[in-house]
Design a protein around this motif. Structure first.
Motif, PDB file in Angstrom:
ATOM      1  N   PRO A   1     -29.624  33.228  87.270  1.00 27.01           N
ATOM      2  CA  PRO A   1     -28.713  32.818  88.347  1.00 27.01           C
ATOM      3  C   PRO A   1     -27.284  32.591  87.830  1.00 27.01           C
ATOM      4  CG  PRO A   1     -30.776  31.614  88.518  1.00 27.01           C
ATOM      5  CD  PRO A   1     -30.797  32.330  87.191  1.00 27.01           C
TER       6      PRO A   1
ATOM      7  N   CYS B   1     -25.302  35.716  87.578  1.00 27.78           N
ATOM      8  CA  CYS B   1     -24.771  36.196  88.856  1.00 27.78           C
ATOM      9  C   CYS B   1     -23.394  35.586  89.117  1.00 27.78           C
ATOM     10  CB  CYS B   1     -25.722  35.833  90.002  1.00 27.78           C
ATOM     11  SG  CYS B   1     -27.236  36.808  89.978  1.00 27.78           S
TER      12      CYS B   1
ATOM     13  N   ASN C   1     -32.329  39.502  93.448  1.00 21.97           N
ATOM     14  CA  ASN C   1     -32.036  39.773  94.862  1.00 21.97           C
ATOM     15  C   ASN C   1     -30.560  39.542  95.162  1.00 21.97           C
ATOM     16  OD1 ASN C   1     -33.076  40.273  97.652  1.00 21.97           O
ATOM     17  ND2 ASN C   1     -32.240  38.226  97.965  1.00 21.97           N
ATOM     18  N   LEU C   2     -30.049  38.403  94.682  1.00 24.61           N
ATOM     19  CA  LEU C   2     -28.645  38.057  94.952  1.00 24.61           C
ATOM     20  C   LEU C   2     -27.705  39.092  94.328  1.00 24.61           C
ATOM     21  CD1 LEU C   2     -26.790  35.887  96.211  1.00 24.61           C
ATOM     22  CD2 LEU C   2     -26.780  34.744  93.985  1.00 24.61           C
TER      23      LEU C   2
ATOM     24  N   SER D   1     -31.888  31.463  99.216  1.00 22.27           N
ATOM     25  CA  SER D   1     -32.512  31.359  97.891  1.00 22.27           C
ATOM     26  C   SER D   1     -31.639  30.437  97.064  1.00 22.27           C
ATOM     27  CB  SER D   1     -32.678  32.743  97.253  1.00 22.27           C
ATOM     28  OG  SER D   1     -31.454  33.398  97.111  1.00 22.27           O
TER      29      SER D   1
ATOM     30  N   PRO E   1     -28.315  34.926 100.498  1.00 16.53           N
ATOM     31  CA  PRO E   1     -29.698  34.886 100.960  1.00 16.53           C
ATOM     32  C   PRO E   1     -30.179  33.436 100.941  1.00 16.53           C
ATOM     33  CG  PRO E   1     -29.431  36.354  99.061  1.00 16.53           C
ATOM     34  CD  PRO E   1     -28.164  35.581  99.197  1.00 16.53           C
TER      35      PRO E   1
ATOM     36  N   VAL F   1     -27.662  41.958  96.622  1.00 13.29           N
ATOM     37  CA  VAL F   1     -27.028  41.609  97.902  1.00 13.29           C
ATOM     38  C   VAL F   1     -25.512  41.547  97.744  1.00 13.29           C
ATOM     39  CG1 VAL F   1     -26.756  39.691  99.539  1.00 13.29           C
ATOM     40  CG2 VAL F   1     -29.041  40.419  98.842  1.00 13.29           C
ATOM     41  N   TRP F   2     -25.048  40.946  96.666  1.00 11.82           N
ATOM     42  CA  TRP F   2     -23.600  40.818  96.420  1.00 11.82           C
ATOM     43  C   TRP F   2     -23.039  41.990  95.591  1.00 11.82           C
ATOM     44  CZ3 TRP F   2     -22.922  34.905  94.897  1.00 11.82           C
ATOM     45  CH2 TRP F   2     -22.960  34.137  96.058  1.00 11.82           C
TER      46      TRP F   2
ATOM     47  N   GLU G   1     -34.803  35.477  92.501  1.00 11.79           N
ATOM     48  CA  GLU G   1     -33.674  35.144  93.364  1.00 11.79           C
ATOM     49  C   GLU G   1     -32.381  35.746  92.830  1.00 11.79           C
ATOM     50  OE1 GLU G   1     -33.230  31.140  94.681  1.00 11.79           O
ATOM     51  OE2 GLU G   1     -35.378  30.837  94.956  1.00 11.79           O
ATOM     52  N   ALA G   2     -32.234  35.684  91.516  1.00  7.84           N
ATOM     53  CA  ALA G   2     -31.017  36.225  90.913  1.00  7.84           C
ATOM     54  C   ALA G   2     -30.941  37.733  91.084  1.00  7.84           C
ATOM     55  CB  ALA G   2     -30.958  35.850  89.431  1.00  7.84           C
TER      56      ALA G   2
ATOM     57  N   GLY H   1     -27.266  28.446  91.270  1.00  5.22           N
ATOM     58  CA  GLY H   1     -27.079  28.871  89.882  1.00  5.22           C
ATOM     59  C   GLY H   1     -25.886  29.788  89.741  1.00  5.22           C
ATOM     60  N   ALA H   2     -25.705  30.670  90.706  1.00  3.63           N
ATOM     61  CA  ALA H   2     -24.547  31.567  90.655  1.00  3.63           C
ATOM     62  C   ALA H   2     -23.253  30.769  90.743  1.00  3.63           C
ATOM     63  CB  ALA H   2     -24.619  32.593  91.791  1.00  3.63           C
TER      64      ALA H   2
ATOM     65  N   SER I   1     -31.967  28.443  94.463  1.00  2.00           N
ATOM     66  CA  SER I   1     -31.840  28.534  93.008  1.00  2.00           C
ATOM     67  C   SER I   1     -30.864  29.634  92.630  1.00  2.00           C
ATOM     68  CB  SER I   1     -33.184  28.876  92.363  1.00  2.00           C
ATOM     69  OG  SER I   1     -33.973  27.742  92.268  1.00  2.00           O
ATOM     70  N   GLY I   2     -30.976  30.744  93.327  1.00  2.69           N
ATOM     71  CA  GLY I   2     -30.137  31.895  93.015  1.00  2.69           C
ATOM     72  C   GLY I   2     -28.674  31.588  93.228  1.00  2.69           C
ATOM     73  N   PHE I   3     -28.318  31.098  94.411  1.00  2.00           N
ATOM     74  CA  PHE I   3     -26.880  30.970  94.659  1.00  2.00           C
ATOM     75  C   PHE I   3     -26.285  29.683  94.103  1.00  2.00           C
ATOM     76  CE2 PHE I   3     -28.307  29.316  98.887  1.00  2.00           C
ATOM     77  CZ  PHE I   3     -27.551  28.158  98.967  1.00  2.00           C
TER      78      PHE I   3
ATOM     79  N   GLN J   1     -30.980  24.180  88.322  1.00  2.00           N
ATOM     80  CA  GLN J   1     -29.632  24.721  88.133  1.00  2.00           C
ATOM     81  C   GLN J   1     -28.594  23.604  88.139  1.00  2.00           C
ATOM     82  OE1 GLN J   1     -28.912  27.867  87.390  1.00  2.00           O
ATOM     83  NE2 GLN J   1     -31.079  28.397  87.401  1.00  2.00           N
TER      84      GLN J   1
ATOM     85  N   THR K   1     -36.583  31.892  89.938  1.00  2.00           N
ATOM     86  CA  THR K   1     -35.131  31.951  89.743  1.00  2.00           C
ATOM     87  C   THR K   1     -34.690  33.368  89.398  1.00  2.00           C
ATOM     88  OG1 THR K   1     -35.537  31.287  87.461  1.00  2.00           O
ATOM     89  CG2 THR K   1     -34.796  29.579  88.980  1.00  2.00           C
TER      90      THR K   1
ATOM     91  N   LEU L   1     -18.638  33.555 101.023  1.00  2.18           N
ATOM     92  CA  LEU L   1     -19.776  34.449 100.860  1.00  2.18           C
ATOM     93  C   LEU L   1     -21.060  33.884 101.458  1.00  2.18           C
ATOM     94  CD1 LEU L   1     -18.264  34.376  97.635  1.00  2.18           C
ATOM     95  CD2 LEU L   1     -19.470  36.535  97.767  1.00  2.18           C
TER      96      LEU L   1
END
Lengths: 324, 337, 368
Positions: free
Chosen positions: A123, A126, A160-161, B69, B67, A164-165, A157-158, B75-76, B71-73, B103, A154, B64
């Motif tokens: 993540p 990303c 996928n993100l 999610s 999704p 997506v981005w 999700e990363a 963490g981003a 953890s994903g964003f 995260q 995680t 932005l």
């Protein structure tokens, strides 16, 4: 895709791989002697993976590693003496002795940190890629994960993100066959981690992770895609680790003789040496000279680490915040 | 300072002004635009409650959609902060921290320390908390004590439109990770807010009301409740000093201690649970550092040690009420050793 | 009675912040048999427009709310009832509903407050005007202050004059970006303000730094100033409490601000929570720190005042009053001594630097 590698490039790559190997073999010894505290997870055997990627990274590219991170750090250009001192917990370490083996980071070189949490890095990568994308200078970010991390939410999700981005990310899965003491044939639900790329809308490749040249070629393709703004890629490096999950691992989950056989048959450095001396006009003497340099550097690093002071008691309380 | 806007508008204005001022400020979260990838309109929602509405039209791809999610964003956002951006990440409900806590507390909070002081992670995680919306157990919690517990995080609980704007701008400019907790019941609260940009420093409590008999320390939405209780008690001849710490980390200990040294009596009001929460934390602080000033046991008014119930009558019982606060003040004011 | 079968359609609450909605149009006529989920009418709120779908099935007997009506949440929009219910029963239901309906409280709009803004000298300046006498008075506050410093002055003077109180640039709600922090520049800005609001000639009353600004304006623009009143004024001597000036620029907490503000008055009880909060709120605004630093540099060097206009008093042919509090801890009252004989000097015993607030009645009497 890959740019032709000059003799100088190949000698540099050899130096990096050899440095990682010597570093890890030495940490193994020093740990056993009791000089190194805590947990260490060694990277020996996987050198071609970090190096084949690392030689193609620019200073402004970012890399997030995992708990088996020494090789990634060295390949991204983190200074070896500081790393060794960090592993010893000394004030002169990369993180002043406050991070240790699992948290070596050097943001100035783009190294976003080894990571004690399996699946912690993707993540973050990303976000680094988002920053690179906003800067618009073709920067990218790489996440190194193991087969264990490939099962973490995680990481899903990363991935996928990143699609997506449309982020400039390369997810490199170093599948060394074992997540801790569990075989990836048990823990990974599909045959190859690379198959998962399809589900996240990105290209995925399987690469012989013992082969520097194969790693280099595959990463060159993924990096070109990332730098051109075309989005993320997944690469699975099939490779092996020469030590246990951590130092002190009894490794009873491995069949007898596996490590010895791998050291002889699957050593990426032996394969690299054979190829460059037979096909690229590099002499054994040139490699031997690098071996000497590396041995000296590692000796110096250990001496530096051993002779360095511990952090001051006052350091306990510093650098929690920038301002509080 | 005559202009009145709502808490929600003040948040939007702070984001707008900081995005205009610094192009490294980006906003991300679930439906912060709304409509990404669809055949309908963009900016359809502007956040689930419309807090970020209109920013997309001004700032385009700097705001932005993500999704679902976390953890994903999240963490981003943390990774982007460590790579030169100043992300403001919207985590719709604080309850969702459960799926992205790593995260926040293993990554963002620890970078600076683990990396020997070499990391800067200027991320803001805006999140909605608190009961009062009949939103039940997974959309109503007050989890800020969890973050307060973690070294490396700053935790902000704005209680008014003025504070929310100044504290959010401070959070965005701050170089440490900030958990910015917005109480959902406060979004419609109106108050005077300057049109210009301004910052309110962290660790600076607001003495909302001055008084001599009892100190009430209250957090977030509870500041309003405490004020109402204090106004009612004034008619009974009990003079309350109401202190809003504004941030739980850092905490303005001095303002609390000075007040208790003057009044000798303390009531702490916190919508979080009683164990290991802010009420227990402030009580311990005062017991240790102002013990000799205390004339009565410290009173804690908190939610019970239960999840947030759905049923409206039960939820109203769950949230500390003006009456419960007043009763606690009366108990401490009337205490005789 | 069959009212149990009569069902109201009411203004929905869409989202947290909705307080009221506007009926845009009805999508179905009276007499429509509605099924659950049928589109019934379009409603617009501050943030969103949306179609209201039937929450109950039934015959739409009555449209109550007409297009363009803005109604609070819960207000009656229409009525569903089966055909056998009589029109009279529907009417009765509506009457009862409206009688019992209590709209939710709506937060009031910010009340109009008498402040105005004008563009002058490259700034947006906030001011207020009271009274409409032929005599024009302009009140000029001091360093770090604003027009509220004249809270007890403006209205009493307005009984017989047009009294303007402005926020200098860098202060109050005027522009915070300063072009120049010098006293001369601030004086020119006051003249530009007078131009902008149509004042040809005015009496200038200045407090502290504002006194120096007023005096400078009189020196530089002699035709525009008809009289001067200088209260605890800068520009009449070297001494100044530089620790106050520097501390004020640096202070960002209540704890730092309170002892500073207490130096402004003889009675520290006057320093209220509101005054401290107002000062902190002002200090927190972007640009204020830089503006205050520039202005401070314009009239003092960190230890003493660098603008001394005392020598100009002799040459001015307008009446000048000087007023001071004897306990002034910022600029000493001794600066009121030794002025030319034509200057009418009053030192009020026992008051501090904010003498126009602390001794408002006495000061107003002197100014009238």
């Amino acid at each position: 895709m890959a740019q032709a590698l000059s003799v100088e490039d190949l000698l540099d790559a050899y130096r990096t791989m050899k440095t990682i190997r010597e570093f890890e073999d030495r940490v193994h010894v020093e740990f056993a002697k009791g000089g190194i505290p805590g947990f260490v997870h060694l990277y020996a055997g996987e050198e071609a993976s970090a190096t084949g990627v690392g030689v193609q990274l620019r200073d402004d590219d970012r890399l997030a590693s995992n708990h088996r991170g020494h090789g990634h750090c060295i390949a991204k250009g983190v200074e070896v003496k500081g790393m060794m001192a960090e592993i010893y917990g000394k004030k002169t370490g990369t993180c002043h002795g406050k991070g240790g083996s699992m948290h070596i980071a050097d943001l100035d070189t783009g190294m976003m940190g080894a990571n004690g949490i399996v699946g912690g890095g993707p993540p973050l990568v990303c976000g680094a890629a988002l920053a690179a994308k906003r800067r618009g200078k073709g920067g990218l970010a790489v996440a190194f994960c193991g087969d264990g991390a490939s099962n973490q939410g995680t990481v899903f999700e990363a991935m996928n993100l990143a699609t997506v981005w449309k982020l400039p990310v390369v997810f490199v899965f170093e599948n060394n066959g074992y997540a801790e003491a569990t075989d990836s044939r048990f823990s990974v639900s599909c045959k190859d981690i690379a198959q998962r790329a399809v589900g996240f809308g990105m290209p995925g490749r399987i690469v012989d992770g013992h082969d520097f040249f194969a790693v280099h070629e595959a990463f060159a393709e993924a990096a070109a895609r990332a730098r051109a703004g075309e989005g993320p890629s997944l690469i699975e490096h099939k490779l092996d680790r020469f030590f246990g999950h951590f130092e002190g691992d009894n490794q009873k989950y491995r069949p007898p003789g596996e490590v010895q056989r791998l050291r002889e048959e699957a050593c990426c450095i032996k394969r690299f040496s054979a190829k460059v001396t037979s096909e690229h006009g590099i002499t054994p003497q040139q490699l031997a000279a690098i071996d000497d340099e590396v041995a000296k550097l590692i000796d110096e690093a250990v001496a530096f680490a051993e002779s360095s002071p511990d952090p001051d008691p006052a350091d306990l309380l510093t650098d929690v915040y920038i301002k509080y | 300072m005559a202009r009145k806007i709502t808490y929600q508008q003040a948040i939007n204005e702070a984001l707008d002004q900081e995005m205009a001022r610094d192009e490294n400020v980006v906003v991300m979260g679930e439906d912060v635009v709304g409509g990404s990838g669809s055949d309908g309109e963009m900016d359809a929602w502007g956040g689930v409650l419309g807090v970020t509405k209109g920013l997309y039209k001004k700032y385009g791809d700097r705001i932005l959609d993500t999704p679902i999610s976390e953890s994903g964003f999240v963490g981003a956002a943390v990774g982007a902060a460590a790579s030169g951006l100043r992300p403001v990440c919207e985590l719709m409900f604080i309850d969702f921290m459960g799926v992205c806590f790593d995260q926040i507390f293993n990554q963002a909070a620890k970078f600076r320390y683990m990396f020997g002081g070499k990391a800067e992670t200027p991320v803001v995680i805006r999140t909605m908390y608190g009961a009062g919306f009949r939103a039940a157990a997974q959309h109503s919690q007050c989890l800020y004590p969890l973050f307060t517990h973690i070294p490396g995080l700053k935790v902000v609980l704005p209680s008014s439109p003025y504070d929310v704007k100044g504290l959010l701008i401070q959070a965005i400019r701050d170089n440490d990770p900030v958990i910015f907790c917005e109480h959902k019941v406060l979004y419609t609260l109106e108050g005077e807010v300057p049109e210009e940009s301004y910052t309110i420093p962290f660790g600076e409590a607001n003495v909302v009301r001055e008084g001599d008999d009892v100190t009430i320390v209250a957090f977030g939405r509870m500041v309003q409740q405490a004020n109402k209780a204090a106004a009612a008690l004034a008619k009974e001849g009990v003079s309350c000093e109401v202190i809003d710490p504004r941030t739980t980390s850092p905490l303005d200990e001095d303002t609390i201690l000075e007040s208790v040294e003057n009044t000798g009596r303390l009531v702490v009001v916190d919508e979080a649970h009683p164990r290991c929460g802010m009420a227990a934390d402030i009580s311990a602080l005062v017991a240790k550092k102002a013990f000799s000033s205390l004339k009565a046991p410290v009173e804690m008014v908190t939610a019970p040690h239960t999840p947030v119930p759905f049923n409206g009558k039960l939820e109203d019982l769950y949230v500390p009420s003006v009456e419960r606060i007043a009763a606690a003040v009366r108990a401490t004011a009337g205490y005789a050793a | 009675m069959s009212t149990a079968r009569i069902v109201p359609i009411t203004m929905p609450k869409w989202g947290l912040s909705m307080q009221e909605g506007k009926v845009v149009e009805w999508l179905v006529p009276e007499g429509t048999e509605l099924k659950l989920g049928d589109h019934v009418l379009d409603i617009e709120t501050e943030k969103i427009a949306n179609t209201f779908d039937a929450l109950d099935a039934g015959l739409l007997r009555r449209i109550v709310a007409q297009p363009d009506e803005v109604l609070p949440i819960g207000a009656l929009l229409g009525v569903l009832a089966p055909a056998e219910v009589t029109d009279a029963e529907v009417d009765e239901f509506i009457t009862e509903f409206q009688k019992n309906y209590v709209p939710p409280e709506i937060a009031e709009e910010g009340a109009a407050d008498g402040w105005k803004f004008v563009e002058a000298g490259g700034y947006r300046l906030r001011y207020s005007k009271m009274g409409d006498g032929a005599r024009n008075i302009v009140l000029i506050h001091g360093f770090g202050g604003d027009a509220d410093r004249w809270a007890f002055t403006q209205e009493p003077l307005a009984a017989s004059a047009s009294v303007y109180a402005l926020d200098l640039p860098g202060h109050g709600q005027s522009s915070k970006q300063l072009n120049d922090g010098s006293v001369k520049h601030l004086a020119a800005t006051v003249i530009a303000f007078m131009d902008a609001v149509g004042i040809d000639k005015a009496e200038l009353i200045g407090h502290s730094l504002g006194g120096a600004v007023a005096l400078q304006a009189a020196v530089d623009h002699p035709g525009r100033v008809s009289a001067l009143a200088l209260i605890a004024s800068a520009g009449l001597g070297a001494e100044i409490n530089a620790a106050y000036i520097n501390g004020f620029i640096a202070a960002d907490s209540r704890k730092e601000m309170k002892p500073l503000l207490e130096q402004l008055v003889a009675d520290p009880e006057l320093v209220t929570r509101t005054l401290i909060n107002d000062m902190l709120q002002f200090k927190r605004i972007d640009g204020v720190g830089a503006a205050l630093t520039a202005i401070a540099r314009g009239f003092q060097d960190g230890s003493q005042q660098t603008v001394n206009l005392r020598a100009h008093l002799d040459g001015l042919d307008v009446p000048v009053k000087v007023i001071w509090g004897s306990k002034d801890a910022i600029i000493p009252a001794s600066h009121a001594a030794g002025l030319p004989a034509k200057v009418k000097v009053t030192v009020l015993d026992g008051f501090g630097h904010l003498v126009q607030l602390e001794a408002a009645a006495e000061v107003n009497k002197l100014l009238l």
